[in-house]
Structure formats: C-alpha cells, structure tokens
Write a protein that holds these residues in place. Structure first.
Motif, PDB file in Angstrom:
ATOM      1  N   ARG A 115       9.481   0.154  -3.691  1.00  0.00           N
ATOM      2  CA  ARG A 115       8.340   0.842  -3.359  1.00  0.00           C
ATOM      3  C   ARG A 115       8.714   2.071  -4.013  1.00  0.00           C
ATOM      4  NH1 ARG A 115       3.350   1.848  -2.092  1.00  0.00           N
ATOM      5  NH2 ARG A 115       2.963   3.790  -1.402  1.00  0.00           N
ATOM      6  N   THR A 120       5.503  -0.978  -5.207  1.00  0.00           N
ATOM      7  CA  THR A 120       5.169  -2.117  -4.462  1.00  0.00           C
ATOM      8  C   THR A 120       4.788  -1.975  -2.844  1.00  0.00           C
ATOM      9  OG1 THR A 120       6.724  -3.327  -6.121  1.00  0.00           O
ATOM     10  CG2 THR A 120       5.916  -4.561  -3.852  1.00  0.00           C
ATOM     11  N   PRO A 121       3.627  -2.364  -2.579  1.00  0.00           N
ATOM     12  CA  PRO A 121       3.268  -2.128  -1.020  1.00  0.00           C
ATOM     13  C   PRO A 121       4.265  -2.473  -0.064  1.00  0.00           C
ATOM     14  CG  PRO A 121       1.332  -3.251  -2.537  1.00  0.00           C
ATOM     15  CD  PRO A 121       2.778  -3.120  -3.250  1.00  0.00           C
ATOM     16  N   ILE A 122       4.524  -1.812   0.856  1.00  0.00           N
ATOM     17  CA  ILE A 122       5.194  -2.156   2.154  1.00  0.00           C
ATOM     18  C   ILE A 122       4.259  -2.744   3.059  1.00  0.00           C
ATOM     19  CG2 ILE A 122       6.889  -1.693   3.674  1.00  0.00           C
ATOM     20  CD1 ILE A 122       8.097   0.337   1.957  1.00  0.00           C
ATOM     21  N   THR A 123       4.239  -4.176   3.450  1.00  0.00           N
ATOM     22  CA  THR A 123       3.226  -4.539   4.404  1.00  0.00           C
ATOM     23  C   THR A 123       3.716  -4.261   5.766  1.00  0.00           C
ATOM     24  OG1 THR A 123       4.231  -6.470   4.709  1.00  0.00           O
ATOM     25  CG2 THR A 123       2.724  -6.308   3.068  1.00  0.00           C
ATOM     26  N   GLY A 124       2.872  -4.267   6.671  1.00  0.00           N
ATOM     27  CA  GLY A 124       3.183  -4.079   8.051  1.00  0.00           C
ATOM     28  C   GLY A 124       4.401  -4.657   8.720  1.00  0.00           C
ATOM     29  N   ARG A 125       4.271  -6.119   8.117  1.00  0.00           N
ATOM     30  CA  ARG A 125       5.709  -6.859   8.483  1.00  0.00           C
ATOM     31  C   ARG A 125       6.794  -6.484   7.955  1.00  0.00           C
ATOM     32  NH1 ARG A 125       6.192 -12.140  10.610  1.00  0.00           N
ATOM     33  NH2 ARG A 125       3.697 -12.559  10.484  1.00  0.00           N
ATOM     34  N   LYS A 126       6.719  -6.083   6.687  1.00  0.00           N
ATOM     35  CA  LYS A 126       8.045  -5.532   6.244  1.00  0.00           C
ATOM     36  C   LYS A 126       8.310  -4.016   6.653  1.00  0.00           C
ATOM     37  CE  LYS A 126       7.509  -7.555   1.781  1.00  0.00           C
ATOM     38  NZ  LYS A 126       7.161  -7.132   0.000  1.00  0.00           N
ATOM     39  N   LEU A 127       7.480  -3.135   7.081  1.00  0.00           N
ATOM     40  CA  LEU A 127       7.665  -2.006   7.603  1.00  0.00           C
ATOM     41  C   LEU A 127       8.428  -2.267   9.012  1.00  0.00           C
ATOM     42  CD1 LEU A 127       7.736   1.040   7.602  1.00  0.00           C
ATOM     43  CD2 LEU A 127       5.399   0.901   8.628  1.00  0.00           C
TER      44      LEU A 127
END
Length: 293
Positions: A115, A120-127
């Motif tokens: 990121r 690169t986007p951090i999705t809700g699941r990744k967060l």
C-alpha cells in the motif's frame, strides 16, 4: 501425491527449520559476536559461498546491474544490511520464540508495504486481518495483557524485531519488481555485495568502541551456520519449494517458522513455551489467513 510435491514440501520444511535456527543463533551467539559483526560475517560468508555461481553472470550483466543500481541497492539495504542486523540486536534481549512469533507478522506487513510503495488498496477483509494479526503481537509482547502496553509500551527487543519484520516486508514487496532480464544468481550476488559494504565500516566501529568478536569454536560454528546453512542452503531449498509447490503453498509452510523455532529453542536454549505463545501464534496466523483471502 506427486513426487515433485513431496520433494518441494521437504525442501520448504528444511528451509523453515534452518531459518528457525537463525533466531536460535542470534540468542546463542549474542555473548560471543556483537550484532553488526554477526551480520557482517554472515553475509560475507554467504557471498563467498554464492560467488562461484554469481560472479560470472554479475560480470556478464554488469550494465544491467548499474542501470538498476538504485533499486538493487534499496533491496540490498532492506534485505541484507538491516534485516538480520536488527534481528541480531533483538536477539541480545528477546527470547527466540518471541522473535519468531513477531516475524510471523511479515506477510501482514507486506500488505501494508504494498500500500505504501505502490498504492495497492487494502480491502475491508485485509484490514480486519491486519488488525487481528497486530492484536496477536500485542498479546504476545504484553505477556497476555495487551492493556498493559498502554502503560509500559514495547520492550526494545520487541521493537527491533518489529523493525526487522517491516524491513523484510518492504524488501519482499520490492523484490517482485526486480529486473526480469537479470540472472537470479547475479541479482542475489549483487545484493549480498552491496548490502555488505555499509556493514564493514559499522563492524570496524563496533569492534573498536563496543566490543570485539570472541573468536572460539562456538563463534566459528555459529558463523558457518548463519553464513552457509541459513543463507546459501536455505535459499537453495526455498527456491526448490517455490518451484515445486508454488508461492502460495510454500508460504503456508513458511508460517510454521514459530513452531520450528519453539521446538529448537526448547532443545537448544532451554526456553519455556507458555500458553501465551500458543494463543499468540493462533491469533497472528488467523489474522494473516483472513488478510490474504
């Protein structure tokens, strides 16, 4: 099960066992070799072992190396100069099992580094996975009482190990963008050589003003282990594992480094394994699996 898969699995497990031993070595050798000295001799020996395979392609592709020098130098600083040096500093005060558990956070930190470096986007699941993994580390370094961190903070050795893990995460992220035309051995040899350069004057300073290396059988065997086995042999085994298993399945084996380190720490260092270690491992790995889905 196919023979190549079995062979790849054995190679991955061998690499993991060897790298787990690197944390043991950092603890075991802390009274014999100061941290910068251990890092300098590790990579110097590693380069000498690699040299017969790397020097010729390095010379042949020297223009490619010079053209990509900034990127290679940055990865060398992160993956060679700083990563293991910070581990060896942490090893002077932090238990090997705790170091390995913090290092298990590296895959989660790679999401953060991707990121920061490339947006690169951090999705809700990744967060959510990142938060869970970091809570696992907080549970570990606080001895099972994360709230106490608000008052006492992190121990220096824990922070150094977190710094080492972040360094390797950024190194690994950048490694995906290495020059495709550059021979792998030439790339590895160039990184080793460039990474050693700042360690040499730092080692001379450490020897003169902090403490020198105690040269005895323990030191020689320890440096041989981290320089030959933990560098050349482990990387060779890991390359075979990635070739035969693929990066995803190999990564799942990599997550067992804390287990390998714990087993070796009990046998060699006599360290105690507590329920906090087991709970922390489960939380960290759970967070990483959630973040990587």
């Amino acid at each position: 099960m196919q023979r190549s898969v079995v062979f790849g699995l054995l190679a991955a497990m061998t690499a993991v066992a060897i790298w787990g031993g690197n944390f043991i070595a950092s603890r075991y050798l802390s009274s014999h070799v100061p941290p910068i000295g251990l890092a300098f001799f590790r990579w110097s020996v590693g380069f000498l072992v690699l040299a017969p395979f790397a020097l010729r392609p390095m010379i042949r592709q020297r223009r490619v190396i010079f053209r990509n020098f900034p990127m290679i130098a940055l990865t060398a600083f992160l993956g060679v100069t700083s990563f293991n040096t910070l581990i060896y500093f942490a090893g002077a005060t932090t238990a090997a099992v705790k170091m390995a558990l913090i290092a298990a956070l590296i895959p989660a930190l790679m999401i953060v580094s991707d990121r920061v470096l490339f947006g690169t986007p951090i999705t809700g699941r990744k967060l959510a996975g990142l938060i869970v993994a970091f809570l696992g580390v907080a549970f570990l370094v606080s001895g099972g009482d994360p709230v106490s961190l608000l008052h006492q903070g992190f121990a220096l050795g824990d922070l150094l190990m977190l710094g080492a893990s972040a360094s390797f995460a950024f190194y690994s992220t950048l490694l995906k963008y290495r020059p495709k035309e550059l021979d792998p051995n030439a790339h590895l040899g160039a990184m080793f050589l460039i990474g050693i350069m700042p360690l040499f004057p730092a080692y001379l300073w450490e020897s003169a003003y902090v403490r020198p290396v105690v040269w005895d059988a323990t030191t020689i065997y320890g440096i041989a282990y981290v320089g030959i086995v933990a560098s050349a042999v482990a990387y060779f085994c890991w390359n075979i594992a990635v070739r035969d298993l693929g990066s995803t399945r190999s990564a799942m084996v990599y997550y067992t480094i804390p287990l390998a380190t714990a087993f070796e720490a009990v046998l060699i260092l006599g360290e105690a394994i507590t329920p906090v270690h087991g709970i922390s491992f489960a939380i960290i790995i759970g967070g990483i699996v959630l973040a990587r889905k």
